[in-house]
Design a protein around this motif. Structure first.
Motif, PDB file in Angstrom:
ATOM      1  N   VAL B 250      -3.274  -5.338  -7.185  1.00 17.60           N
ATOM      2  CA  VAL B 250      -4.513  -5.515  -7.953  1.00 17.60           C
ATOM      3  C   VAL B 250      -5.190  -6.824  -7.552  1.00 17.60           C
ATOM      4  O   VAL B 250      -5.875  -7.448  -8.363  1.00 17.60           O
ATOM      5  N   GLY B 251      -4.944  -7.246  -6.299  1.00 19.65           N
ATOM      6  CA  GLY B 251      -5.641  -8.418  -5.760  1.00 19.65           C
ATOM      7  C   GLY B 251      -4.943  -9.721  -6.017  1.00 19.65           C
ATOM      8  O   GLY B 251      -4.185  -9.851  -6.985  1.00 19.65           O
ATOM      9  N   ALA B 252      -5.136 -10.665  -5.147  1.00 20.62           N
ATOM     10  CA  ALA B 252      -4.607 -12.033  -5.245  1.00 20.62           C
ATOM     11  C   ALA B 252      -3.096 -12.026  -5.397  1.00 20.62           C
ATOM     12  O   ALA B 252      -2.525 -12.820  -6.133  1.00 20.62           O
ATOM     13  N   GLY B 253      -2.425 -11.082  -4.736  1.00 21.39           N
ATOM     14  CA  GLY B 253      -0.958 -11.042  -4.777  1.00 21.39           C
ATOM     15  C   GLY B 253      -0.418 -10.405  -6.031  1.00 21.39           C
ATOM     16  O   GLY B 253       0.774 -10.163  -6.136  1.00 21.39           O
ATOM     17  N   ALA B 254      -1.268 -10.102  -6.995  1.00 23.94           N
ATOM     18  CA  ALA B 254      -0.790  -9.497  -8.235  1.00 23.94           C
ATOM     19  C   ALA B 254      -0.500  -8.016  -8.015  1.00 23.94           C
ATOM     20  O   ALA B 254      -1.230  -7.331  -7.308  1.00 23.94           O
ATOM     21  N   LEU B 255       0.614  -7.535  -8.632  1.00 18.14           N
ATOM     22  CA  LEU B 255       1.015  -6.140  -8.475  1.00 18.14           C
ATOM     23  C   LEU B 255       1.147  -5.504  -9.847  1.00 18.14           C
ATOM     24  O   LEU B 255       1.457  -6.174 -10.831  1.00 18.14           O
ATOM     25  N   VAL B 256       0.917  -4.190  -9.901  1.00 19.80           N
ATOM     26  CA  VAL B 256       1.274  -3.460 -11.117  1.00 19.80           C
ATOM     27  C   VAL B 256       2.134  -2.270 -10.722  1.00 19.80           C
ATOM     28  O   VAL B 256       2.038  -1.758  -9.599  1.00 19.80           O
ATOM     29  N   VAL B 257       2.998  -1.858 -11.662  1.00 20.26           N
ATOM     30  CA  VAL B 257       3.735  -0.618 -11.486  1.00 20.26           C
ATOM     31  C   VAL B 257       2.959   0.427 -12.262  1.00 20.26           C
ATOM     32  O   VAL B 257       2.828   0.339 -13.484  1.00 20.26           O
ATOM     33  N   ALA B 258       2.405   1.401 -11.523  1.00 23.56           N
ATOM     34  CA  ALA B 258       1.568   2.403 -12.164  1.00 23.56           C
ATOM     35  C   ALA B 258       2.354   3.676 -12.376  1.00 23.56           C
ATOM     36  O   ALA B 258       3.017   4.178 -11.474  1.00 23.56           O
ATOM     37  N   MET B 259       2.353   4.161 -13.640  1.00 20.53           N
ATOM     38  CA  MET B 259       2.890   5.480 -13.935  1.00 20.53           C
ATOM     39  C   MET B 259       1.743   6.252 -14.545  1.00 20.53           C
ATOM     40  O   MET B 259       0.665   5.709 -14.744  1.00 20.53           O
ATOM     41  N   ASP B 260       1.978   7.513 -14.888  1.00 21.66           N
ATOM     42  CA  ASP B 260       0.922   8.322 -15.485  1.00 21.66           C
ATOM     43  C   ASP B 260       0.272   7.628 -16.675  1.00 21.66           C
ATOM     44  O   ASP B 260       0.863   7.578 -17.747  1.00 21.66           O
ATOM     45  N   GLY B 261      -0.884   7.081 -16.500  1.00 18.37           N
ATOM     46  CA  GLY B 261      -1.613   6.472 -17.608  1.00 18.37           C
ATOM     47  C   GLY B 261      -1.056   5.153 -18.073  1.00 18.37           C
ATOM     48  O   GLY B 261      -1.434   4.639 -19.125  1.00 18.37           O
ATOM     49  N   VAL B 262      -0.114   4.575 -17.355  1.00 24.69           N
ATOM     50  CA  VAL B 262       0.470   3.299 -17.761  1.00 24.69           C
ATOM     51  C   VAL B 262       0.445   2.364 -16.565  1.00 24.69           C
ATOM     52  O   VAL B 262       0.680   2.788 -15.440  1.00 24.69           O
ATOM     53  N   ALA B 263       0.145   1.104 -16.822  1.00 27.69           N
ATOM     54  CA  ALA B 263       0.212   0.115 -15.746  1.00 27.69           C
ATOM     55  C   ALA B 263       1.007  -1.073 -16.253  1.00 27.69           C
ATOM     56  O   ALA B 263       0.631  -1.714 -17.237  1.00 27.69           O
ATOM     57  N   LEU B 264       2.150  -1.323 -15.623  1.00 26.29           N
ATOM     58  CA  LEU B 264       2.992  -2.437 -16.039  1.00 26.29           C
ATOM     59  C   LEU B 264       2.801  -3.580 -15.038  1.00 26.29           C
ATOM     60  O   LEU B 264       3.177  -3.428 -13.872  1.00 26.29           O
ATOM     61  N   PRO B 265       2.227  -4.705 -15.453  1.00 30.58           N
ATOM     62  CA  PRO B 265       2.046  -5.818 -14.523  1.00 30.58           C
ATOM     63  C   PRO B 265       3.400  -6.361 -14.080  1.00 30.58           C
ATOM     64  O   PRO B 265       4.300  -6.520 -14.891  1.00 30.58           O
ATOM     65  N   VAL B 266       3.553  -6.615 -12.799  1.00 31.23           N
ATOM     66  CA  VAL B 266       4.806  -7.162 -12.287  1.00 31.23           C
ATOM     67  C   VAL B 266       4.838  -8.658 -12.582  1.00 31.23           C
ATOM     68  O   VAL B 266       3.893  -9.368 -12.258  1.00 31.23           O
ATOM     69  N   PRO B 267       5.917  -9.160 -13.227  1.00 36.43           N
ATOM     70  CA  PRO B 267       5.985 -10.598 -13.517  1.00 36.43           C
ATOM     71  C   PRO B 267       5.880 -11.407 -12.227  1.00 36.43           C
ATOM     72  O   PRO B 267       6.341 -10.968 -11.170  1.00 36.43           O
ATOM     73  N   THR B 268       5.282 -12.575 -12.340  1.00 37.61           N
ATOM     74  CA  THR B 268       5.054 -13.435 -11.168  1.00 37.61           C
ATOM     75  C   THR B 268       6.338 -13.651 -10.368  1.00 37.61           C
ATOM     76  O   THR B 268       6.320 -13.648  -9.141  1.00 37.61           O
ATOM     77  N   ALA B 269       7.448 -13.811 -11.088  1.00 35.35           N
ATOM     78  CA  ALA B 269       8.704 -14.123 -10.414  1.00 35.35           C
ATOM     79  C   ALA B 269       9.157 -13.002  -9.483  1.00 35.35           C
ATOM     80  O   ALA B 269       9.928 -13.227  -8.566  1.00 35.35           O
ATOM     81  N   PHE B 270       8.713 -11.745  -9.746  1.00 35.21           N
ATOM     82  CA  PHE B 270       9.165 -10.615  -8.935  1.00 35.21           C
ATOM     83  C   PHE B 270       8.178 -10.264  -7.830  1.00 35.21           C
ATOM     84  O   PHE B 270       8.476  -9.432  -6.979  1.00 35.21           O
ATOM     85  N   GLN B 271       6.976 -10.866  -7.877  1.00 32.93           N
ATOM     86  CA  GLN B 271       5.901 -10.396  -6.988  1.00 32.93           C
ATOM     87  C   GLN B 271       6.279 -10.500  -5.518  1.00 32.93           C
ATOM     88  O   GLN B 271       6.049  -9.571  -4.737  1.00 32.93           O
ATOM     89  N   ALA B 272       6.913 -11.619  -5.155  1.00 35.96           N
ATOM     90  CA  ALA B 272       7.286 -11.799  -3.756  1.00 35.96           C
ATOM     91  C   ALA B 272       8.268 -10.721  -3.321  1.00 35.96           C
ATOM     92  O   ALA B 272       8.166 -10.157  -2.229  1.00 35.96           O
ATOM     93  N   ALA B 273       9.212 -10.410  -4.223  1.00 38.50           N
ATOM     94  CA  ALA B 273      10.253  -9.448  -3.882  1.00 38.50           C
ATOM     95  C   ALA B 273       9.688  -8.044  -3.687  1.00 38.50           C
ATOM     96  O   ALA B 273      10.137  -7.286  -2.836  1.00 38.50           O
ATOM     97  N   TYR B 274       8.687  -7.693  -4.500  1.00 37.10           N
ATOM     98  CA  TYR B 274       8.178  -6.328  -4.475  1.00 37.10           C
ATOM     99  C   TYR B 274       6.980  -6.161  -3.546  1.00 37.10           C
ATOM    100  O   TYR B 274       6.510  -5.042  -3.328  1.00 37.10           O
ATOM    101  N   ALA B 275       6.444  -7.284  -3.025  1.00 41.17           N
ATOM    102  CA  ALA B 275       5.187  -7.238  -2.274  1.00 41.17           C
ATOM    103  C   ALA B 275       5.242  -6.234  -1.126  1.00 41.17           C
ATOM    104  O   ALA B 275       4.287  -5.475  -0.896  1.00 41.17           O
ATOM    105  N   SER B 276       6.399  -6.177  -0.447  1.00 36.33           N
ATOM    106  CA  SER B 276       6.482  -5.308   0.730  1.00 36.33           C
ATOM    107  C   SER B 276       6.419  -3.831   0.354  1.00 36.33           C
ATOM    108  O   SER B 276       6.202  -2.975   1.205  1.00 36.33           O
TER     109      SER B 276
END
Lengths: 270, 374
Positions: B250-276
């Motif tokens: 969702v821009g600027a390194g921020a990630l969300v986990v999207a499920m049907d109708g739900v978006a869970l923002p990824v905590p900052t601490a995990f962003q690097a790990a999940y970025a790939s």
């Protein structure tokens, strides 16, 4: 009324059945106490009762020899068959020795009519010079009891027995110790039942003894049959001899009841 | 006491079935190790290979540093407790206990001392003269345990010893085994398919599946950081919820986990790990206890809209069974406080604790590594 009927009807049925089974026995006992002429009277007569026939079989016929032969052959053949059958059953059950083929092979030998086996067996004994000996009869009876008893015992060494033996082996027992100290004592009721059946099999066996025995080695079934002579059936002594030959089986009956039922009803482990 | 080492242990049965597939495991001296897995996973076979009751096809087995592959069970100096206890039915309890010692030629006076000590420890003194058939299930269990204890072996192997007991007895025997281990300090390998036993008793849990070790670790470590979806769904009742989703940027390194109708923002601490994994599908793992009724700090929780399917009122807690509001995906289980109630079909919003999110690769089912605690 209904409840009374429920109680009475089974007893009536059982009584009738018991009479059907007991009649021949009662008949034999009666005949053994009378003489030949009274024995065949219809309607049956009691006549004068006496123990003459019992004296007769010991005086006129070699009844003691027959009885002793039967006893020795049954005891010795069972004493040999039982440990061998136990070891066979164990190796079938726990080591799968010879696979299904050997197991079936052992059983198949019992599928053949004995009459087919008896003549080759006679040939073999003739060749080794054992005809008319008690040894030949013991060997012949082993050929019947060994397959039968080993099959009967297999189930006692299957199932939970494997766990018990594993427990013993982890406890420090060798395979032999596990077999002798755990498997055999636990299977003891079955082994005892098998032994009793082995004894009865040999005690009642007729055909092999008829062909393989000689004058001094005849057993009771063959000896009794010889009372049916060309000069007529010696029915009264025959009946007396039959009664006496039944005695050992009657003597075994209390053991049979206790151990055969326990032995055959498995689940002895739980 | 001894350590037990399995080095690439394999068991192939004559019918070419591989029961255990190159398993390596170090069980430390004095450790309470649990082998956990569904039936047929190879855990019992592994235990039986340690005991020497099953031949090892390849690999090395070491007990106390000694290679025991070809050592008879009798000479491994280990004791085993079987699921069905396997007490010698023709011997009294005292003779059952003495059997192993007699075979080892322990002097009679020593045998008596040891039997009395173990009988006192387990509270089976009044049973010593009885035959196993005269004992209840729990008493047989104690005697089987006593038979192992009296030998004072290098290690105890327990093959599902509690599974034949009723629930109350099982729970008290659990406690007792833990106490025993504390007192004796002997190495214990305990095989079970019961994840409660595994969590409560083990110092470490070794989870097995299809002849392989999936994960080894301390109970909470395995619980908090399951190695794959199998472990996630095997531990705890109800297990971790596993839902299909996707990582989106969702821009600027921020990630969300999207499920049907739900978006869970990824905590900052995990962003690097999940970025790939951005833009790729994932399996989203949500523990039932991480759903909350009240919203927390916006950065730490995210709302999830649900529709109630049913509630299971257990007493100390209520299990909510629900679907996502969109109606898609598998059922979700959430652990609610004991006074929580919801009607069937009732919509509600729960708040998920984002720091507890676990993501798995849908292809390998393995967890996507991330820092353990943000």
């Amino acid at each position: 009324m209904n409840r009374l009927a429920k109680k009475i009807v089974p007893h009536i049925i059982l009584t009738v059945f018991s009479l059907i089974i007991l009649m021949p026995l009662v008949w034999i006992v009666r005949v053994s106490l009378t003489d030949k002429l009274t024995a065949y009277k219809i309607p049956p007569e009691i006549g004068t009762l006496g123990l003459n026939n019992y004296v007769d079989i010991f005086e006129r016929f070699p009844f003691v020899t027959w009885f002793a032969n039967s006893f020795i052959i049954a005891i010795v053949s069972t004493a040999i068959a039982l440990p061998l059958a136990t070891a066979m059953a164990y190796s079938f059950a726990r080591l799968n020795t010879g696979g299904a083929l050997l197991r079936l092979g052992v059983l198949a030998s019992q599928m053949l009519p004995p009459i087919i086996l008896v003549l080759p067996l006679f040939g073999v004994f003739l060749f080794v010079g054992l005809t008319q000996s008690r040894v030949s009869l013991i060997v012949a009876h082993l050929s019947i009891s060994l397959p039968f008893l080993s099959w009967m015992l297999v189930s006692f060494f299957e199932g939970d027995m494997a766990r018990l033996e594993e427990a013993a082996r982890v406890d420090g027992a060798s395979r032999w110790q596990a077999f002798l100290l755990v498997a055999v004592p636990v299977a003891a009721p079955g082994i005892l039942a098998a032994g009793l059946l082995g004894f009865i099999l040999s005690w009642n066996e007729f055909l092999f003894v008829l062909v393989l025995s000689g004058p001094g080695t005849q057993t009771l079934p063959v000896g009794l049959a010889s009372l049916e002579t060309h000069a007529g059936v010696e029915i009264a002594p025959l009946a007396a001899a039959t009664v006496v030959s039944l005695l050992p089986v009657f003597a075994l009956l209390p053991f049979l009841r206790k151990h055969l039922i326990k032995g055959l009803s498995l689940g002895a482990l739980k | 006491m001894a350590s037990i080492t399995l080095d690439k242990i394999t068991k192939v049965y004559p019918n070419d079935v591989t029961a255990v597939n190159g398993v390596s495991l170090d069980i430390r001296d004095g450790e309470f190790m649990i082998l956990l897995g569904p039936s047929g996973c190879g855990k019992s076979t592994t235990l039986r290979m340690i005991a020497g009751l099953e031949a090892i096809s390849s690999g090395d087995m070491l007990i106390g540093g000694r290679r025991v592959n070809d050592v008879d069970p009798a000479d491994r100096d280990i004791a085993i407790v079987f699921q069905n206890y396997a007490l010698y039915p023709h011997m009294t309890v005292a003779k059952n206990l003495a059997f192993g010692l007699k075979l080892r030629h322990v002097p009679a006076s020593e045998i008596e001392t040891r039997i009395n000590r173990v009988a006192a420890l387990l509270g089976i003194e009044p049973l010593l003269g009885r035959k196993p058939s005269q004992l209840s299930g729990g008493q047989r269990q104690r005697v089987a345990l006593g038979r192992a204890l009296v030998r004072e072996p290098q290690a105890f192997l327990l093959d599902e010893p509690l599974s034949n007991l009723d629930a109350t007895l099982r729970s008290s025997m659990r406690t007792e085994l833990i106490k025993l281990h504390h007192t004796l300090g002997t190495t214990i390998v305990h095989v079970t398919h019961d994840q409660v036993e595994a969590m409560t008793m083990g110092e470490r849990i070794c989870i097995m599946k299809d002849g392989d070790i999936v994960q080894v670790g301390e109970p909470m470590e395995v619980y908090r950081n399951p190695a794959n979806t199998f472990v996630a769904s095997f531990l705890a009742t109800p297990p971790m919820n596993l839902l299909p989703g996707r990582i989106e940027s969702v821009g600027a390194g921020a990630l969300v986990v999207a499920m049907d109708g739900v978006a869970l923002p990824v905590p900052t601490a995990f962003q690097a790990a999940y970025a790939s994994h951005s833009g790729k599908p994932v399996i989203v793992g949500l523990r039932p206890e991480d759903f909350h009724l009240a919203a927390g700090d916006a950065a730490r929780t995210a709302p999830i809209d649900l529709v109630t399917i049913t509630t299971e009122v257990l007493g100390p807690e209520v299990i909510l069974v629900a679907n996502l509001a969109s109606g898609a995906g598998p059922e979700i289980h959430a652990r609610m406080p004991r006074d929580f109630r919801a009607k069937i079909g009732q919509p509600l919003t729960l708040h998920f604790d984002l720091a507890e999110i676990q993501l798995f690769d849908p292809e390998t089912t393995r967890v996507l590594p991330r820092p353990a605690h943000p």
